[in-house]
Write an enzyme that holds these catalytic residues in place. Structure first.
Site, mmCIF file in Angstrom:
data_model
loop_
_atom_site.group_PDB
_atom_site.id
_atom_site.type_symbol
_atom_site.label_atom_id
_atom_site.label_comp_id
_atom_site.label_asym_id
_atom_site.label_seq_id
_atom_site.Cartn_x
_atom_site.Cartn_y
_atom_site.Cartn_z
ATOM 1 N N ASN A 7 1.267 -9.767 -0.734
ATOM 2 C CA ASN A 7 0.961 -9.018 0.486
ATOM 3 C C ASN A 7 1.276 -7.542 0.293
ATOM 4 O O ASN A 7 2.434 -7.193 0.007
ATOM 5 C CB ASN A 7 1.803 -9.571 1.640
ATOM 6 C CG ASN A 7 1.771 -8.671 2.869
ATOM 7 O OD1 ASN A 7 0.708 -8.414 3.428
ATOM 8 N ND2 ASN A 7 2.922 -8.158 3.274
ATOM 9 N N GLU A 8 0.252 -6.704 0.383
ATOM 10 C CA GLU A 8 0.390 -5.244 0.570
ATOM 11 C C GLU A 8 0.992 -4.450 -0.574
ATOM 12 O O GLU A 8 1.123 -3.231 -0.455
ATOM 13 C CB GLU A 8 1.227 -4.938 1.828
ATOM 14 C CG GLU A 8 0.485 -5.128 3.131
ATOM 15 C CD GLU A 8 1.346 -4.809 4.357
ATOM 16 O OE1 GLU A 8 2.568 -4.943 4.269
ATOM 17 O OE2 GLU A 8 0.766 -4.445 5.394
ATOM 18 N N ILE A 9 1.364 -5.088 -1.692
ATOM 19 C CA ILE A 9 2.076 -4.282 -2.692
ATOM 20 C C ILE A 9 1.148 -3.240 -3.321
ATOM 21 O O ILE A 9 1.520 -2.083 -3.506
ATOM 22 C CB ILE A 9 2.724 -5.171 -3.774
ATOM 23 C CG1 ILE A 9 3.664 -6.195 -3.118
ATOM 24 C CG2 ILE A 9 3.503 -4.310 -4.770
ATOM 25 C CD1 ILE A 9 4.325 -7.151 -4.088
#
Ligand SMILES: *[C@@H]1O[C@H](CO)[C@@H](O)[C@H](O)[C@H]1NC(C)=O
Ligand SMILES: *[C@@H]1O[C@H](CO)[C@@H](O)[C@H](O)[C@H]1NC(C)=O
Ligand SMILES: *[C@@H]1O[C@H](CO)[C@@H](O)[C@H](O)[C@H]1NC(C)=O
Ligand SMILES: *[C@@H]1O[C@H](CO)[C@@H](O)[C@H](O)[C@H]1NC(C)=O
Ligand SMILES: *[C@@H]1O[C@H](CO)[C@@H](O)[C@H](O)[C@H]1NC(C)=O
Ligand SMILES: *[C@@H]1O[C@H](CO)[C@@H](O)[C@H](O)[C@H]1NC(C)=O
Length: 935
Positions: free
Chosen positions: A482-484
């Site tokens: 998620n989102e890295i």
């Protein structure tokens, strides 16, 4: 929560093979598990599967962890060590001639396992199945009365230990995280939101969270641990659109314990829903080794019925039975069954083609889902864990939530990356409902270690989980985290090379290869929000992410957008323009009833200490965060940080809506809750409409997944469905704007320009009529209808068309500040008819001109029998809100709607009623007038 449903992690279709095997179920009450803390001064009866908090709650040692401020007062549970001890295990076969395995489907998380006071193993990953050969221990002298002990060390302490640079297993000097409460979550393989999140408490549960068993095998037996099946088109390569005319391939295998006799073969039989045979026979190209037997077959000349997502066709499913056959016996030595579907479902990130450019699509790359070769517009939201404690989540809970998603016109959920991999029962339901599940490996908002021991642990987890879930036709994607990547992208040129390389090594190389090794049918994206890839070499197991290497005028990826400055909430130029919107949102207050079930009466006020302690929203400064290379200290001052999130809620509501001023505290709180829910619903509707319109613009946007579908506790969060299942106005609003054909206004308050577009995600073109009609707040037609508009409209497959354009300055026949435009569309196509209405008001509803012009709609609600209610309005009514009492659970056919004077019938779907039907007399109706007329 429903309790009358089976345990969702059990695999009901997994047939255990050999009849001679003995299986001792370690979840049986006969084992009289006890739970004891590290100091030895707390000891209570316990359950398996469970968590320490649940066992202590059942024993009366602590209160309900999700009630009041128990999550704060009782947080000693999450920072204590806990040992689960069984009674002597009865029923084991006599040692000798048997091989005994101790199998845990999941341990949460750091534990020392011992049997008969002898150490078996130390484990460190919540997401792995653990199997140990304990034959030697059971045969040993001190094992007449076998007692099993699982001693857990608390995760916050272990995370701190593993973060120490001197500890080689996980330590990583460059690692960091977005920390919510307990720091160091990136060093452990445990549900990341267990350490707190902006919508979650920090409870750090501990326990034997999944079923466990002892299996004893005679020498010629095997035990089926797991099986996997991969269904794809011949020649298909991950992430690339396959030929839809190629035959399907079924590649399957069984993981077993024990030894297979020489000459074992693997057979398969595939049958349809009415038992009709599709194919059966011996799989070819059988491989055997490392406890796995596998093979495949090409279904030449077979045309199985295809599986389609909801709204696009039927969800055809087939039974696959795998059998291991050995030369010595005509009957199967072991078998396993699972339900599969025939479909291709890929994330297409290929470059925009010349043919696409010719249709007006901007250059760059695609970023959309394709089912059986057809692009599908993904409508949905993000799923977070259903509870802080998975052991009490039932298959019925998933069924209720997924059915609510489908009832809300959603066809895709993103199984967000910091909870847990979902049980098979959840995917089975999604297969049946046609709900696509974008799934993620459990990594989020942090830089993770790449120490060899950590990576080996992650690889074992990934391979088990990808194999377990792969056969489900609803599985739409594996995203690495998620989102890295989005965080790296925001850093831009400030992203240190070492950081990008560390990220790339784990997510763009190691995990990509681990996923691709187990599946051909499912695409892999290294992260949730990306600009796609520049280079893909399937044979070499190589993907080169585009990251920030973008060309002006080109459009590439998915977007993730939050802005808590509510003054710009409806400024369309602030929304991201991308191919897919996979996260966006704003928080709101849950209902009074949901709060009242969780907080004491004194806390039922907007900024009470109980509400404040549940607002975990404090903005994270990603810029300073990603350049700091160290974990920030967990925020200490709960109240100060909570006030920031509460302030965002009230500021947004007051900026856009009349401010409630009731003298009665309860009425005031209810009105304030309603205001935050209206703002939230409006903000999401505006964004969803914007992304849907993008299907007909150069950005060719092909999906919108808002943050977030569900809640795990009663708190001010981004959810559209509250804990307990009550829908916020958001879920009703999203249902409306996710209808197949929608009309919506697009307004530039700076220039006065208004456009009205009609959008369709159908695979058939539709045609009909659209109108704009002006009214005053009393509900009377304005300007003699001369300013009204009417036009023919045609929308192509998955497309959007501008129908009207005007400037508010040109609307002179009446005072625009006190006018409401009702927008309507009626079209037909593909054998069906569609209608939708929306509305447009130029000034904010908080504008004194609007507040002064509002007319009391004198709403009346009549129970028309059964589940039907009639709402009557004497004037135009905005955000008509039907509120059902506590004691009944369910949802309305429509809610939060606008209506002209007259009557409208709505129905209520009852899920659970403890009022004996009395609830129907307790339904109340509110509207925008409730906010403006407060006293
Ligand atoms: C928990 O167990 C760990 C490892 O055995 C130990 O170092 C620690 O002191 C224990 N903590 C508590 C609170 O008992
Ligand atoms: C699969 O087999 C089970 C058990 O025999 C049966 O109940 C079910 O209807 C079958 N489902 C399909 C899709 O064939
Ligand atoms: C499977 O075996 C056949 C011969 O039996 C061979 O032609 C084919 O190349 C093999 N396929 C794979 C993927 O190994
Ligand atoms: C068994 O596993 C080892 C280590 O992962 C690997 O090197 C080997 O190729 C595997 N053997 C087979 C037959 O898959
Ligand atoms: C950036 O993209 C261009 C065009 O796709 C490519 O030629 C170039 O190699 C890329 N640069 C980097 C550093 O990846
Ligand atoms: C975020 O951090 C950067 C660098 O420390 C700082 O310049 C900036 O002002 C911060 N932004 C906010 C909104 O606090």
């Amino acid at each position: 929560m429903l309790s009358n449903h089976h345990w969702p992690w059990a695999a009901p279709l997994l047939a255990l093979g050999a009849a001679a095997a003995t299986t001792i179920d370690l979840t049986t009450p006969a084992l009289k598990w006890t739970l004891t803390n590290g100091q030895g001064n707390v000891s209570v009866p316990a359950a398996v599967p469970s968590h320490a908090q649940l066992d202590l709650f059942a024993a009366g040692v602590v209160g309900d962890p999700l009630l009041g401020e128990n999550n704060v007062h009782d947080n000693w549970v999450g920072t204590s060590n806990w040992t689960y001890t069984s009674a002597p295990i009865a029923g084991l076969a006599v040692p000798g001639g048997t091989t005994s395995y101790l199998i845990f489907d999941g341990l949460d998380t750091f534990a020392a396992v011992s049997l008969c006071n002898t150490s078996v193993a130390s484990v460190n990953n919540q997401f792995r199945r653990w199997s140990f050969d304990v034959s030697g221990i059971l045969a040993g002298a001190g094992c007449a009365q076998p007692v099993l002990e699982v001693a857990f060390t608390n995760a916050p302490a272990m995370a701190q230990y593993l973060a120490d640079p001197a500890v080689p297993e996980a330590s990583c000097a460059a690692c960091f995280e977005a920390a919510y409460y307990y720091p160091g979550r990136e060093f452990m393989r445990k549900e990341q939101s267990d350490f707190g999140w902006d919508w979650a408490p920090a409870l750090s549960p501990t326990g034997i969270w999944l079923p466990a068993r002892i299996v004893q095998l005679a020498s010629a037996d095997i035990h089926v641990q797991a099986s996997t099946a991969d269904v794809y088109r011949l020649g298909q390569q991950n992430n690339l659109p396959p030929s839809q005319s190629a035959p399907f391939v079924v590649n399957a295998s069984i993981d077993y314990l024990g030894a297979l006799p020489a000459g074992a073969t693997l057979h398969a039989s595939i049958t349809g829903a009415r038992g009709q045979a599709l194919w059966s026979g011996a799989l070819g190209n059988v491989t055997l080794g490392n406890g796995t037997i596998g093979g495949h077959t090409v279904l030449e000349g077979k045309s199985p019925a295809l599986w389609w997502p909801v709204g696009y066709g039927a969800q055809a499913l087939y039974n696959l039975t795998l059998s291991i056959i050995v030369p010595s016996s005509p009957s199967a030595l072991a078998s396993a069954s699972k339900r599969i579907g025939f479909r291709t479902l890929i994330l297409n990130q290929t470059p925009v083609s010349a043919a696409q450019l010719a249709t007006g699509i901007a250059p760059g790359n695609n970023w959309h889902f394709e089912v059986n070769g057809r692009a599908v517009w993904a409508k949905g939201s993000n799923l977070v864990p259903l509870d802080a404690f998975w052991p009490r989540v039932t298959a019925g809970d998933f069924q209720e939530l997924f059915e609510m998603a489908v009832a809300g016109n959603q066809n895709m959920l993103r199984v967000w990356a910091s909870g847990a991999y979902l049980p098979d029962a959840a995917y089975d339901l999604a297969d049946e409902l046609g709900l696509m599940l974008w799934s993620e490996l459990q990594f989020s908002d942090a830089l993770y270690p790449t120490a060899p021991a950590f990576v080996a642990n992650v690889l074992a987890e990934t391979s088990q989980q990808v194999r377990r879930i792969n056969h489900h036709p609803s599985l739409a994607l594996w995203a690495g985290n998620n989102e890295i990547e989005y965080g790296l992208l925001r850093l831009g040129t400030n992203a240190p090379v070492a950081l990008t390389e560390q990220y790339g090594g784990l997510f763009v190389q190691t995990l990509l290869q681990a996923v691709w090794a187990e599946t051909r049918s499912v695409s892999y994206s290294p992260s949730s929000t990306t600009n796609g890839y520049q280079e893909l070499d399937w044979a070499a197991g190589l993907m080169v992410e585009r990251l920030g290497n973008v060309t002006e005028g080109s459009i590439y990826g998915s977007t993730d957008y939050y802005d808590y400055d509510a003054t710009i909430a409806f400024n369309l130029s602030t929304y991201p323009v991308g191919r897919f919107a996979n996260e966006f949102g704003f928080h709101s207050q849950p209902s009074y009833q949901t709060y009242a079930a969780a907080l004491p009466p004194a806390d039922l006020a907007f900024n009470s200490s109980g509400v404040l302690s549940r607002n975990h929203h404090y903005p994270i400064n990603l810029t300073s965060f990603f350049s700091s290379f160290s974990s920030p200290a967990p925020p200490q001052n709960r109240t100060a940080r909570s006030l920031q999130g509460m302030g965002e809620l009230s500021t947004a509501a007051e900026h856009w809506l009349p401010t409630p001023r009731n003298a009665d505290a309860t009425q005031l709180f209810k009105a304030q809750i309603l205001a935050t829910q209206i703002f939230q619903a409006e903000f999401y509707r505006a964004q969803i409409a914007f992304y849907r319109r993008g299907s007909g613009r150069p950005e060719r946007t092909m999906g919108s997944l808002y943050w977030m579908l569900n809640d795990i506790w009663a708190a001010p969060t981004w959810a559209g469905i509250e804990r307990g299942g009550r829908w916020k106005m958001l879920h009703y609003g999203a249902k409306d704007v996710y209808a197949p054909v929608v009309v919506a206004p697009y307004y530039d308050a700076g220039t006065g320009a208004v456009e009205v577009w009609v959008t369709s995600d159908l695979w058939d073109a539709v045609a009909g009529t659209a109108t704009v009609q002006w009214y005053d707040w009393a509900g009377r037609s304005l300007g003699g209808g001369k300013a009204d508009l009417r036009a023919a409209v045609e929308v192509g497959a998955v497309n959007s068309t501008r129908v009207f354009a005007f400037n508010t300055a040109d609307v002179t026949a009446f005072d625009l500040n006190t006018a409401v435009a009702v927008l309507s569309v009626e079209v037909a196509g593909g054998g069906a008819a569609y209608a939708h209405t929306h509305r447009f008001v130029a000034p904010p509803l908080s504008d004194p001109a609007v507040v002064g012009a509002l007319v009391d709609p004198r709403l009346r609600l009549r129970h028309a029998g059964g589940s039907a209610f009639v709402v009557e309005a004497a004037a135009l009514a905005a955000f008509v809100w039907l509120d059902h009492p506590a004691g009944v659970r369910g949802y309305w056919s429509d809610n939060g709607f606008w209506m002209l004077p007259g009557a409208r019938t709505v129905t209520f779907t009852v899920l659970e009623d403890s009022t004996g039907g009395g609830w129907a007399d307790e339904v109340v109706v509110d509207s925008l007038w409730t906010l403006a007329s407060s006293d």
